[in-house]
Write an enzyme that holds these catalytic residues in place. Structure first.
Site, PDB file in Angstrom:
ATOM      1  N   ASN A  18       9.167   4.076   4.347  1.00  0.00           N
ATOM      2  CA  ASN A  18       9.042   4.041   5.133  1.00  0.00           C
ATOM      3  C   ASN A  18       9.959   3.512   5.873  1.00  0.00           C
ATOM      4  O   ASN A  18      10.437   2.306   5.303  1.00  0.00           O
ATOM      5  CB  ASN A  18       7.856   3.211   5.594  1.00  0.00           C
ATOM      6  CG  ASN A  18       6.546   3.888   5.104  1.00  0.00           C
ATOM      7  OD1 ASN A  18       6.067   3.573   3.720  1.00  0.00           O
ATOM      8  ND2 ASN A  18       5.421   3.930   6.286  1.00  0.00           N
TER       9      ASN A  18
ATOM     10  N   ARG B 281       0.627  -1.488   0.252  1.00  0.00           N
ATOM     11  CA  ARG B 281      -0.103  -0.168   0.207  1.00  0.00           C
ATOM     12  C   ARG B 281       1.306   1.251  -0.344  1.00  0.00           C
ATOM     13  O   ARG B 281       0.741   1.685  -1.071  1.00  0.00           O
ATOM     14  CB  ARG B 281      -0.295  -0.111   1.152  1.00  0.00           C
ATOM     15  CG  ARG B 281      -2.000   0.623   1.041  1.00  0.00           C
ATOM     16  CD  ARG B 281      -1.467   2.888   1.468  1.00  0.00           C
ATOM     17  NE  ARG B 281      -1.730   2.504   2.960  1.00  0.00           N
ATOM     18  CZ  ARG B 281      -1.251   3.573   3.065  1.00  0.00           C
ATOM     19  NH1 ARG B 281      -0.991   5.013   2.526  1.00  0.00           N
ATOM     20  NH2 ARG B 281      -0.429   4.179   5.093  1.00  0.00           N
ATOM     21  N   ASP B 282       1.654   1.830   0.696  1.00  0.00           N
ATOM     22  CA  ASP B 282       2.310   3.277   1.480  1.00  0.00           C
ATOM     23  C   ASP B 282       3.302   2.523  -0.005  1.00  0.00           C
ATOM     24  O   ASP B 282       4.158   3.509  -0.448  1.00  0.00           O
ATOM     25  CB  ASP B 282       2.544   3.358   2.497  1.00  0.00           C
ATOM     26  CG  ASP B 282       4.087   4.572   2.636  1.00  0.00           C
ATOM     27  OD1 ASP B 282       3.626   5.005   2.178  1.00  0.00           O
ATOM     28  OD2 ASP B 282       2.657   4.909   3.861  1.00  0.00           O
TER      29      ASP B 282
ATOM     30  N   CYS C  46       4.278   9.124   0.406  1.00  0.00           N
ATOM     31  CA  CYS C  46       2.436   9.540   0.264  1.00  0.00           C
ATOM     32  C   CYS C  46       3.079  10.909  -1.376  1.00  0.00           C
ATOM     33  O   CYS C  46       3.506  11.177  -0.939  1.00  0.00           O
ATOM     34  CB  CYS C  46       1.949  10.667   1.694  1.00  0.00           C
ATOM     35  SG  CYS C  46       0.705  11.253   0.420  1.00  0.00           S
TER      36      CYS C  46
ATOM     37  N   HIS D 255       3.532   4.634  12.583  1.00  0.00           N
ATOM     38  CA  HIS D 255       3.412   4.357  11.002  1.00  0.00           C
ATOM     39  C   HIS D 255       4.577   6.029  10.780  1.00  0.00           C
ATOM     40  O   HIS D 255       4.176   6.664  11.001  1.00  0.00           O
ATOM     41  CB  HIS D 255       1.866   4.405  10.683  1.00  0.00           C
ATOM     42  CG  HIS D 255       2.789   4.801   8.974  1.00  0.00           C
ATOM     43  ND1 HIS D 255       1.626   3.596   7.943  1.00  0.00           N
ATOM     44  CD2 HIS D 255       3.205   5.539   8.246  1.00  0.00           C
ATOM     45  CE1 HIS D 255       2.195   4.133   6.892  1.00  0.00           C
ATOM     46  NE2 HIS D 255       2.596   5.394   6.536  1.00  0.00           N
TER      47      HIS D 255
ATOM     48  N   HIS E 194       7.937   7.211   9.308  1.00  0.00           N
ATOM     49  CA  HIS E 194       8.974   7.289   8.268  1.00  0.00           C
ATOM     50  C   HIS E 194      10.655   7.979   8.278  1.00  0.00           C
ATOM     51  O   HIS E 194      10.602   8.409   9.403  1.00  0.00           O
ATOM     52  CB  HIS E 194       8.558   8.031   7.160  1.00  0.00           C
ATOM     53  CG  HIS E 194       7.282   7.800   6.388  1.00  0.00           C
ATOM     54  ND1 HIS E 194       7.158   7.287   4.602  1.00  0.00           N
ATOM     55  CD2 HIS E 194       5.868   7.489   6.689  1.00  0.00           C
ATOM     56  CE1 HIS E 194       6.054   6.592   4.113  1.00  0.00           C
ATOM     57  NE2 HIS E 194       4.967   7.133   5.869  1.00  0.00           N
TER      58      HIS E 194
HETATM   59  C1  LIG Z   1     -10.406  10.897  -1.838  1.00  0.00           C
HETATM   60  C2  LIG Z   1     -10.253  11.199  -3.031  1.00  0.00           C
HETATM   61  C3  LIG Z   1     -10.897   9.947  -3.943  1.00  0.00           C
HETATM   62  C4  LIG Z   1     -11.395  12.533  -2.686  1.00  0.00           C
HETATM   63  O1  LIG Z   1     -11.578  12.600  -4.314  1.00  0.00           O
HETATM   64  P1  LIG Z   1     -12.369  14.128  -5.036  1.00  0.00           P
HETATM   65  O2  LIG Z   1     -11.858  14.227  -6.318  1.00  0.00           O
HETATM   66  O3  LIG Z   1     -12.065  14.594  -4.552  1.00  0.00           O
HETATM   67  O4  LIG Z   1     -13.539  12.855  -4.799  1.00  0.00           O
HETATM   68  P2  LIG Z   1     -15.274  12.886  -5.734  1.00  0.00           P
HETATM   69  O5  LIG Z   1     -16.340  12.578  -4.877  1.00  0.00           O
HETATM   70  O6  LIG Z   1     -15.206  14.498  -6.564  1.00  0.00           O
HETATM   71  O7  LIG Z   1     -14.724  12.129  -7.296  1.00  0.00           O
HETATM   72  C5  LIG Z   1     -13.827  12.565  -8.409  1.00  0.00           C
HETATM   73  C6  LIG Z   1     -13.641  11.173  -9.181  1.00  0.00           C
HETATM   74  O8  LIG Z   1     -13.021   9.907  -8.203  1.00  0.00           O
HETATM   75  C7  LIG Z   1     -13.860   8.902  -7.895  1.00  0.00           C
HETATM   76  N1  LIG Z   1     -13.743   8.053  -6.572  1.00  0.00           N
HETATM   77  C8  LIG Z   1     -14.192   9.366  -5.584  1.00  0.00           C
HETATM   78  N2  LIG Z   1     -13.823   8.548  -4.907  1.00  0.00           N
HETATM   79  C9  LIG Z   1     -13.188   6.964  -5.230  1.00  0.00           C
HETATM   80  C10 LIG Z   1     -12.595   5.841  -4.647  1.00  0.00           C
HETATM   81  N3  LIG Z   1     -12.686   5.366  -3.156  1.00  0.00           N
HETATM   82  N4  LIG Z   1     -12.347   4.901  -5.208  1.00  0.00           N
HETATM   83  C11 LIG Z   1     -12.371   4.855  -6.717  1.00  0.00           C
HETATM   84  N5  LIG Z   1     -13.230   6.317  -7.571  1.00  0.00           N
HETATM   85  C12 LIG Z   1     -13.265   7.050  -6.168  1.00  0.00           C
HETATM   86  C13 LIG Z   1     -15.210   9.683  -8.686  1.00  0.00           C
HETATM   87  O9  LIG Z   1     -15.344   7.693  -9.186  1.00  0.00           O
HETATM   88  C14 LIG Z   1     -15.265  10.374  -9.710  1.00  0.00           C
HETATM   89  O10 LIG Z   1     -14.691   9.475 -10.544  1.00  0.00           O
HETATM   90  P3  LIG Z   1     -15.605  10.629 -11.837  1.00  0.00           P
HETATM   91  O11 LIG Z   1     -16.827  11.324 -12.444  1.00  0.00           O
HETATM   92  O12 LIG Z   1     -14.387  11.780 -12.254  1.00  0.00           O
HETATM   93  O13 LIG Z   1     -14.784   9.160 -13.320  1.00  0.00           O
HETATM   94  C15 LIG Z   1      -9.302  11.723  -3.840  1.00  0.00           C
HETATM   95  O14 LIG Z   1      -8.615  13.152  -2.919  1.00  0.00           O
HETATM   96  C16 LIG Z   1      -8.330  10.200  -3.354  1.00  0.00           C
HETATM   97  O15 LIG Z   1      -8.805   9.137  -4.281  1.00  0.00           O
HETATM   98  N6  LIG Z   1      -7.366  10.810  -3.078  1.00  0.00           N
HETATM   99  C17 LIG Z   1      -5.932   9.855  -2.439  1.00  0.00           C
HETATM  100  C18 LIG Z   1      -5.861  10.076  -0.893  1.00  0.00           C
HETATM  101  C19 LIG Z   1      -4.134   8.940  -0.977  1.00  0.00           C
HETATM  102  O16 LIG Z   1      -4.358   7.648  -0.915  1.00  0.00           O
HETATM  103  N7  LIG Z   1      -3.070   9.200  -0.421  1.00  0.00           N
HETATM  104  C20 LIG Z   1      -1.888   8.599  -0.168  1.00  0.00           C
HETATM  105  C21 LIG Z   1      -2.085   7.691   0.643  1.00  0.00           C
HETATM  106  S1  LIG Z   1      -2.029   9.325   2.614  1.00  0.00           S
HETATM  107  C22 LIG Z   1      -0.451   8.738   3.023  1.00  0.00           C
HETATM  108  O17 LIG Z   1       0.071   7.938   2.009  1.00  0.00           O
HETATM  109  C23 LIG Z   1      -0.100   9.258   4.377  1.00  0.00           C
HETATM  110  C24 LIG Z   1      -0.624   7.163   5.328  1.00  0.00           C
HETATM  111  C25 LIG Z   1      -1.859   6.661   5.784  1.00  0.00           C
HETATM  112  O18 LIG Z   1      -0.064   6.400   5.068  1.00  0.00           O
HETATM  113  C26 LIG Z   1      -0.015   8.033   6.811  1.00  0.00           C
HETATM  114  C27 LIG Z   1       1.459   8.668   6.679  1.00  0.00           C
HETATM  115  O19 LIG Z   1       2.456   8.286   6.024  1.00  0.00           O
HETATM  116  O20 LIG Z   1       1.913   9.304   7.601  1.00  0.00           O
END
Ligand SMILES: CC(C)(COP(=O)([O-])OP(=O)([O-])OC[C@H]1O[C@@H](n2cnc3c(N)ncnc32)[C@H](O)[C@@H]1OP(=O)([O-])[O-])[C@@H](O)C(=O)NCCC(=O)NCCSC(=O)C[C@@](C)(O)CC(=O)[O-]
Length: 315
Positions: free
Chosen positions: A252, A18-19, A243, A210, A212
């Site tokens: 990580n 995942r990450d 991220c 978690h 890094h």
């Molecule tokens: C959250 C959203 C989806 C909002 O994204 P958005 O654009 O605000 O969402 P929306 O509701 O306006 O939808 C836009 C489009 O995305 C689709 N959509 C919407 N949601 C989904 C879904 N769940 N699955 C599949 N499709 C989705 C939706 O169907 C639509 O499709 P379209 O009509 O344009 O074809 C977007 O901003 C996103 O995907 N962000 C990615 C977040 C992410 O994965 N970040 C990396 C991980 S976080 C991290 O690494 C930190 C962590 C956790 O590890 C801890 C740390 O290290 O500290």
């Protein structure tokens, strides 16, 4: 989710698929991800954050979440987890064998908008519907909080932000929160202060760290977490990760290095170190680049070498 909290046991949560992969430009085939997770299970790892139910436009590498989860051979004690930031994600997750879904939010406004395209308030307001959907699908709901120890855009994050999010998670019936150090801004001092403040207010809450290794103090922070009572740590095979929506994100803490540290410090993990080393090498071959892990190169402490393999100084 059940966590073995018997004295001397530390749970290592593998987040490499995942990450680890979310930031990698090399697309890893679904079958390879499945094989990686199956080998993680075979190594003794019980908790695996397999993927994310996020927009495939935001994170193309994880667009195959459903297919990956469908291919995994679980053991009775295997706990498969994924990030589930919104209702659409929860709907998708309910059609899979997922065990635990992590709600996602950032402790800083700027990172929350970068990562999730909404304000902290909007994320908090959306949580009840996501949690309800997951629970209807028989999936345990957990909380995750990015930039909990510092934000690359805003700097130090007010402790009150962290407490407010943790409080909201607790009100939703969540008993387990993952505190994310997204870009390696955690230090022994802020880890200790944050954990103490959280546990003062939420003494029953379980926390996963978690971390890094962006500034090289990831494993030092693990030792501080252990001193404070944390018994669960995320890590990624080979030290992969980051991220894509946080400036300067790097890997990580590394699973093999963490398992080595824990075993050599007297903690049990139930994990076979040699098998985690093999997984890191496999990951390295798949991505075609050297990974940051150190124990994957040096091997366990008592991996010995033939004396005649190196020259003698005396000539
Ligand atoms: C959250 C959203 C989806 C909002 O994204 P958005 O654009 O605000 O969402 P929306 O509701 O306006 O939808 C836009 C489009 O995305 C689709 N959509 C919407 N949601 C989904 C879904 N769940 N699955 C599949 N499709 C989705 C939706 O169907 C639509 O499709 P379209 O009509 O344009 O074809 C977007 O901003 C996103 O995907 N962000 C990615 C977040 C992410 O994965 N970040 C990396 C991980 S976080 C991290 O690494 C930190 C962590 C956790 O590890 C801890 C740390 O290290 O500290």
């Amino acid at each position: 989710m059940t966590t073995d909290t018997a004295a001397g046991f530390v749970e290592v949560v593998e987040v490499g698929t995942r990450d680890g992969l979310q930031i990698e430009p090399t697309m890893v085939p679904t079958e390879e991800k499945i094989a990686l997770v199956n080998s993680m299970i075979d190594s003794g790892i019980r908790h695996i954050e397999v993927t994310s139910f996020v927009s495939p436009k935001a994170v193309p590498q994880l667009a195959d979440a459903e297919q990956v989860l469908a291919g995994i051979r679980k053991r009775p004690d295997t706990n498969l987890m994924a990030l589930v930031p919104n209702l659409r994600g929860a709907e998708r997750a309910c059609d899979t064998p997922l065990d635990g879904g992590l709600l996602l939010i950032s402790a800083s406004e700027t990172h929350n908008r970068k990562n999730l395209n909404r304000s902290i308030d909007d994320s908090l307001q959306g949580f009840p519907a996501v949690a309800e959907k997951l629970r209807q699908g028989g999936i345990e709901v957990l909380g995750a909080m990015a930039v909990a120890f510092g934000c690359p855009f805003e700097g130090d994050v007010p402790l009150e932000n962290v407490l407010r999010i943790a409080r909201t998670y607790a009100e939703l019936g969540i008993t387990h929160i993952t505190l994310g150090d997204t870009t390696g801004m955690a230090t022994p001092r802020n880890i200790r202060a944050t954990l103490r403040a959280l546990w003062a207010e939420l003494p029953e809450m379980e926390f996963t760290l978690h971390l890094h290794n962006t500034r090289g103090v990831g494993l030092a922070n693990v030792l501080v977490g252990l001193e404070e009572g944390v018994r669960r740590f995320d890590s990624a095979a080979g030290g992969l990760g980051g991220c894509p929506f946080a400036a300067g994100a790097t890997g990580n803490i590394c699973t093999e290095d963490l398992v080595y540290l824990l075993h050599e410090s007297g903690w049990e993990t139930g994990i076979d170190l040699e098998k985690t080393i093999a997984i890191a090498h496999r990951m390295e071959r798949l991505l075609g680049k050297p990974l940051a892990g150190q124990v994957m190169r040096a091997g366990p402490r008592l991996r010995l070498h033939a004396a005649d393999a190196v020259p003698t100084a005396a000539g």
